[in-house]
Design an enzyme around this catalytic site. Structure first.
Site, PDB file in Angstrom:
ATOM      1  CD  GLU A 758      42.410  45.003  39.451  1.00 20.56           C
ATOM      2  OE1 GLU A 758      41.964  43.976  38.889  1.00 20.56           O
ATOM      3  OE2 GLU A 758      43.495  45.060  40.024  1.00 20.56           O
ATOM      4  CB  CYS A 792      36.640  41.107  36.649  1.00 19.95           C
ATOM      5  SG  CYS A 792      38.353  41.075  37.082  1.00 19.95           S
TER       6      CYS A 792
END
Ligand code: FAD
Length: 1004
Positions: A758, A792
């Protein structure tokens, strides 16, 4: 800090009771209310008789076709048409450009099947719909006869005229609820009617807004000066505390309370001078206690002695309403000053239920059965009437039975010292039939400020459970409308509504929801504050040398088989136990997250909940996946199945920005599927990881199966990832590191293993001109600046349609002025420090780059917040740039880049965002179905958020993860995640091989 002081002990004791009743079990609350109701039950008979006769009259009255009630009867809120109408009412008139206006009308009208509309094009539908409405309007005979030209005009002038007609209809709808645009005009209209005027607009987002509302209130008060008669016989003013401060939030209590006390006091002093009453409206339940503290301090102020005009609204749908009333009576008693209480049922019911579910709170603050609210209302009303004349009761209702019951109670108590109240635009016919003084709550202001209020009124008029809706619904019998609350409670047995599950049970039998501590509870806040004042950082294992790592791997590799053999049920139970332990150890985890990872209190809560959710969700997913093999339809005589098996040892590399939730989320997925895990914490947050691993041991995970390897990232690559005994890698962090890991794995000569990464995102939000500025500002601020932009998923690029860019950016930068940039352990902090000095330096370098662009007019700093100089603080910043291509990479912190776009270029905007090759999150703020559909079609992102913020994905609800440069998938917290941690093994058996097809033979 959260220990308010009051005038006397009784008030302090009752204050404790408020907490007790706040989220109490509904049944207990109803039992208590029924006991109190016994003394007024005898009013029911006469109330019923009177209400029946009123309802009969109301049902015979004719509805005005252009009234909301009438429209909502034709197009119910539960239908697409009703929703389309509501959406159009909410958005149409704020849109400045005609092309977006036309698209909204087209979208909404295409959604529905408008009555009598055989036409096929949206223009025809619109024409039919609007003209049918307008012709009804004409048929009631008014000065609008000029509108009879409209059919011909529509054909000739097309869209511009249609926009105007639609605008007119929406205006007429909205105007039903507004007395006038200015207080002067409203006052001149009032004649002999009693009003409580309210300045439209709520929840100020900026100081300027708050100042504007304050001045509007003050001006209104001054305009109401000089009326003859007793104070209760004069028109008055209603105010909202949320309109008077841009950060009216409990976590900001220390700053907000003195400021709001000062503002409210000034308004009260003005109202006293004008000899009128002032009422503080009731808003969200989480603000109730703070509002009571403010009200207390103002009410007892010396300068207001002898006024007798102060008052507030109390919501009966809150389970603690009866204690609030007791507390208010005690407060008035303590001073001998008169107080008025406007009793309402409450206007935010649906939102209260939603907020509570989102936050995983222990129980609802409001009743979930309408009958229980009605019961609470009557019990509270009696308390108010009993306290007359110290307390002046103002009973606000449009329910004929409730009103008749109040009147009967007052009659029996021989008091006339009270009044009834209704909203402007509602309840006219009801109050024509009621022989009592009625004050009208009269909103004043321009249409733009009406929207939030209008939506509440539409909901009220359209809700199935609402009296004003049922009164026009012939299917609801009069007997139903006047049924006694006691009889209704006999049916409910005091239980909560069966369709409204407690937040903890929201996911049904499938899995438990994580609990959320109550950030609106003084008790919890006081406790947390003590925690944060008394913390010293814990020890954690020293950094490992690279030659030590092999030992860890070897132990894990040898132990893994026994863990796999333990079976899914036992493993899942252990993981759920870990979830429970995380819940038990919230205090320590909060301290660690706050001090080691610099998380604010609300971020700590959210992260702990996410970690717990991962435990519950993956445990349940793994049971479903691994419990028994999947069988496939097969030719007769053959058995075909597939089963899932663990892979071996996984290496999990966790980030610092979610040092608990992602740290555990990755590891739990591997563990529950039977793998062993070596977990490397980020070097910034080793303590949190170490604590979590110790809890995992306590839950029953063997030490060799889950090992904490505190070491350098490069050593993991050089010593573990190259080793064939590692059967999978999970990583969350930068794309550059992910590429390095991928390269290391690709160079291995052995089997190719799964790599789940990720990585970051260049996340955009697109805002068109139909969006509501206030909502966009709130969502931009949380998406971009919460957690200091170090998520993020955080917003990096804000695309704004040019027609609304200036006004939106002005509101946004003014709202940014209110951000508190401070240490994370201060409750009032909005933006804590960055994780380290390297992060700060990287952002400062980016700002230098933007400043270079500024010299060539390619960038412009719109606003930068001041941040403390010492430490790793970084002031949130808003930069406008010419185009998205000027950004080359993700900038991990609180900077938002703004790009303007033209409405016709929307498709290009999606293309440009896709060209960054990142694809994590995207936000859309638009009321246009066609824009939302375009986003679904074109946006290449893992998580698309519509009309909300774009952070805070919930496990099992919003599976999270991106594509392209943003990650490999599968999504964390989604149904496919665990599949990457297992081998699939198919099994085929020829059953006939050992003696013939007995099954086939026995079925024929
Ligand atoms: C003059 C005036 C001032 C007002 N000021 C305020 C204010 O300051 N703050 C505020 O919040 N509201 C305020 N309101 C709005 C008010 O809350 C609603 O108009 C009122 O709740 C409608 O109640 P009713 O008795 O007219 O109708 P009813 O139809 O008898 O009651 C509807 C109400 O019941 C409650 N309800 C509906 N379903 C359920 C359920 N399943 N479980 C539990 N309860 C349920 C809700 O409160 C809903 O509004 C005011 C209203 C008036 C008339």
């Amino acid at each position: 800090m959260f220990a308010p002081t009051f005038l006397n002990v009784e008030l302090s004791q009752l204050w404790e009771q408020l907490e007790k009743w706040y989220r109490i079990d509904e049944k207990i609350s109803v039992e208590n209310l029924l006991n109190q109701y016994a003394s007024i039950e005898n009013c029911h008979e006469i109330a019923t008789k009177n209400a029946q006769s009123i309802i009969h009259q109301l049902r015979q009255g004719k509805l005005n076709p252009l009234r909301i009630e009438s429209l909502l009867r034709t197009y119910r809120l539960s239908t697409q048409e009703g929703l389309a109408l509501m959406c159009m009412a909410e958005a149409l008139l704020r849109i400045p450009d005609s092309s977006t206006k036309s698209r909204l009308i087209r979208d909404k009208l295409n959604l529905g099947h408008w009555k009598n509309a055989d036409e096929t094009t949206w223009v025809e539908k619109l024409a039919n719909f609007s003209l049918s409405q307008i012709s009804k309007f004409l048929s009631i005979g008014s000065s609008h006869s000029a509108l009879s030209y409209i059919p011909g005009l529509v054909r000739r002038f097309g869209e511009p005229l249609i926009r105007q007609i639609m605008g007119k209809i929406i205006h007429v709808m909205g105007n039903q609820f507004v007395v006038a645009e200015t207080i002067e005009a409203a006052y001149s209209k009032k004649e002999k009617t009693l009003y409580s005027f309210d300045m439209l607009g709520e929840a100020a987002k900026t100081r300027d807004d708050a100042k504007r509302y304050f001045e509007a209130y003050l001006n209104a008060i001054e305009n109401l000066n000089g009326q003859p008669g007793d104070i209760t016989e004069k028109s008055s003013i209603s105010i909202k505390l949320s309109a008077l401060h841009p950060r009216y939030e409990l976590l900001k209590r220390d700053q907000v309370k003195p400021e709001l006390c000062e503002i409210l006091l000034k308004l009260c002093q003005a109202a006293k001078a004008a000899e009128i009453m002032l009422t503080v409206d009731a808003e969200e339940s989480e603000r109730l206690e703070l509002s009571l503290e403010i009200i207390h301090d103002v009410f007892i102020h010396d300068s207001l002695k002898g006024w007798g005009g102060f008052g507030l609204a109390v919501q009966a749908y809150q389970k603690r309403a009866h204690v609030v009333i007791d507390w208010l009576i005690a407060m008035a008693n303590a001073t001998g000053e008169k107080l008025h209480i406007r009793l309402v049922k409450g206007a935010y019911w649906d939102s209260e239920i939603k907020w509570c579910q989102e936050r995983g709170l222990s129980d609802y603050p409001v009743f979930t059965q309408k009958a229980h609210t009605d019961l609470s209302y009557l019990v509270c009303a009696e308390k108010i009437l009993n306290a007359s004349p110290l307390i002046y009761g103002q009973f606000a209702t449009h329910n004929a039975y409730t009103a008749a019951f109040i009147l009967e109670m007052a009659e029996q108590k021989s008091t006339t010292y009270f009044e009834l109240q209704r909203l402007y635009g509602m309840g006219e016919l009801l109050y024509k039939s009621i022989p009592s003084r009625c004050r009208i709550y009269g909103p004043v202001g321009i249409y733009k400020d009406l929207l939030a209020y209008l939506v509440r009124r539409l909901l009220e008029n359209g809700a199935n459970s609402s009296f004003v809706h049922q009164i026009h619904d012939e299917q609801t019998s009069i007997e139903m409308l006047v049924k006694s609350v006691k009889a209704q409670c006999n049916v409910t047995q005091g239980n909560a509504h069966p369709n409204i599950k407690l937040p903890i049970d929201m996911y049904g039998l499938y899995r438990r929801n994580s609990k959320g501590p109550d950030l609106s509870s003084y008790k919890f806040l006081k406790h947390t504050q003590k925690l944060l004042n008394s913390y010293s950082l814990e020890e954690y294992p020293a950094l490992l040398r690279q030659d030590q790592l092999e030992r860890f791997l070897s132990r894990a590799d040898q132990a893994q088989n026994s863990w796999e053999k333990m079976g899914i049920e036992k493993r899942a139970n252990i993981i759920e136990k870990l979830g429970d332990l995380l819940d038990d150890h919230r205090d320590e985890l909060t301290q660690l997250l706050c001090f080691e990872a610099q998380k604010t209190i609300s971020d700590c809560i959210a992260e702990i909940r996410e970690a717990i959710d991962f435990c519950y969700y993956y445990a349940q997913q793994a049971r479903t996946l691994m419990d028994s093999p999947v069988q496939f339809p097969s030719p007769t005589g053959e058995l075909n199945a597939m089963s899932y098996h663990s892979r071996g040892v996984f290496v999990c590399i966790a980030p610092w920005n979610f040092p608990l939730a992602i740290f555990l989320g990755q590891a739990i997925a591997a563990l529950v599927t039977g793998n062993a895990v070596l977990v490397k914490p980020s070097h910034q947050t080793p303590r949190i990881g170490f604590f979590a691993v110790k809890l995992a041991y306590k839950a029953g995970i063997p030490k060799d199966i889950f090992q904490f390897i505190h070491c350098k990232g490069a050593d993991v690559s050089a010593n573990l990832l190259v080793d064939d005994r590692v059967k999978g890698v999970v990583f969350t962090g930068s794309i550059d590191t992910a590429i390095d890991i991928n390269r290391t794995l690709a160079n291995r000569k052995g089997p190719i293993i799964p790599f789940i990464a990720e990585t970051g995102g260049m996340n955009a939000m697109i805002v068109d001109s139909s969006a509501l500025h206030e909502q966009v500002v709130t969502d931009v601020i949380s998406s971009a600046f919460q957690s200091a932009g170090q998520r993020c998923s955080a917003l990096r690029i804000l695309f704004v349609q040019e027609e609304v860019a200036d006004s939106l950016l002005c509101m946004l930068s003014n709202a940014m002025k209110e951000l508190d940039i401070n240490d994370s352990w201060n409750f009032s902090t909005d933006v804590g420090p960055l994780i380290d000095s390297a992060s700060k330096e990287a952002l400062e370098n980016h700002v230098l780059y933007l400043k270079e662009l500024e010299k060539t007019d390619q960038a412009r700093n719109i606003y930068t917040c001041q941040a403390p100089k010492a430490g790793n603080f970084f002031g949130p910043a808003l930069w406008e740039i010419k185009n998205i291509q000027l950004l080359k990479e993700e900038n991990f912190g609180p900077i938002v880049h703004v790009v303007r776009f033209k409405a016709n270029d929307l498709e290009k905007v999606f293309m440009q965002i896709n060209e960054t090759r990142y694809g994590l999150t995207m936000g859309i703020h638009s009321r246009l179905e066609s824009t939302i559909a375009m986003a679904e079609r074109l946006a290449k992102v893992g998580n698309l958020y519509i009309n909300r913020n774009m952070i805070g994905a919930v496990v099992g609800v919003q599976p999270f993860g991106g594509e392209g440069l943003s990650g490999t998938g599968p999504k964390a917290g989604g149904p496919n995640y665990l599949l990457r941690f297992v081998h699939e093994r198919a099994f085929t058996q020829n059953i006939t091989a050992c003696g013939g097809n007995t099954i086939l033979l026995s079925t024929i």
